[in-house]
Scaffold this active site. Structure first.
Site, short mmCIF file in Angstrom:
data_model
loop_
_atom_site.label_atom_id
_atom_site.label_comp_id
_atom_site.label_asym_id
_atom_site.label_seq_id
_atom_site.Cartn_x
_atom_site.Cartn_y
_atom_site.Cartn_z
N ILE A 62 0.87 -1.12 0.04
CA ILE A 62 0.02 -0.02 0.10
C ILE A 62 0.92 1.63 -0.10
O ILE A 62 2.02 1.35 0.70
CB ILE A 62 -1.01 0.03 1.14
CG1 ILE A 62 -1.95 1.03 1.31
CG2 ILE A 62 -0.13 -0.12 2.39
CD1 ILE A 62 -2.91 1.24 2.25
N SER A 63 0.74 2.12 -0.70
CA SER A 63 1.51 3.44 -0.86
C SER A 63 1.64 4.02 0.33
O SER A 63 0.51 4.02 0.98
CB SER A 63 1.19 4.21 -2.28
OG SER A 63 1.12 3.59 -3.37
#
Ligand code: SAH
Length: 228
Positions: A62-63
């Site tokens: 997940i960024s």
């Protein structure tokens, strides 16, 4: 929401977003509304608001919240926009986009990640997102575009904004073709090790590009991405 998450989220907004260069009030509002702990694996819940990427399974991440905010801000979204997202991952960026535009089309090559993102967004009551499991380096599959066309009123044949959330050697040609005139694409372009975050604008006959910052994303694998 649990108290520890409320405080952590407030800190994320004030220190990691507003404290840097995130000024768009809509981006700050939405990132203050969406609970990031919903999108991370249970083992990483306590780090949900730390300003870094986290594993989501299948070797993907997940960024970082700041990068999600920055990319969203750079897209200059409005409620009429139709957006294509390549690399659904956890669905966190998808959820942020969904609150700011008319419709999000998001594509992911791993069925497991897409299904998990679909479940999360469903739980949150988000209903303006179309999911697809396929190679997004080729753009949104034509057949699915036609299916959506029948269901959408005033569908425009192209996307107003495109966001690629995985590293690409260059912006895939089929993806550029699906962008509307005057539309924007944001993508990390470079090598698997380091990329430049670029905003490209499609003008009548040409594409203009602007450098935002250096970034490090996982690879976009596929026909117009990196080889496996
Ligand atoms: N925005 C996501 C980022 C996920 S990381 C988030 O914040 O959770 C990038 C994602 O791109 C990964 O899930 C990876 O599986 C996906 N991906 C890689 N190559 C792809 C391709 N060719 N088509 C679609 N998705 C791809």
């Amino acid at each position: 929401m649990e108290d520890r998450f409320v405080k952590a989220q407030e800190r994320m907004i004030s220190r990691d977003l507003r404290g840097r260069d995130i000024t768009d009030p809509d981006v700050l509002r939405v990132m203050g509304q969406i609970r990031r702990e919903e999108f991370v694996l249970q083992a990483y819940e306590s780090q949900a608001y730390a300003d870094g990427p986290l594993p989501i399974g299948m070797g993907q991440t997940i960024s970082q919240p700041y990068i999600v905010a920055l990319m969203t801000q750079e897209l200059h979204l409005n409620p009429d926009c139709t957006v294509l997202e390549i690399g659904t991952g956890s669905g966190y960026q998808t959820a942020v986009l969904s609150k700011l535009v008319k419709k999000v089309f998001t594509i992911e090559r791993f069925g497991q990640l897409s299904e998990s993102a679909q479940a999360t967004l469903g739980r949150l009551g988000i209903d303006n997102v179309e999911f697809c499991i396929d190679d997004g380096s080729c753009g949104w599959p034509r057949q699915k575009l036609d299916d959506a066309l029948e269901r959408m009123v005033k569908w425009k044949p192209c996307f107003d904004r495109i966001i690629i959330t995985a590293a690409v050697p260059k912006i895939p040609e089929p993806v550029v073709k699906q962008l509307a005139q005057g539309g924007l694409i944001i993508a990390p372009i470079g090598t698997p090790g380091v990329q430049k975050l670029i905003v490209a604008e499609k003008k009548t006959e040409r594409i203009t590009k602007r450098f935002v910052c250096d970034v490090r994303f996982v690879k976009l694998l596929g026909e117009y991405g990196f080889e496996e």
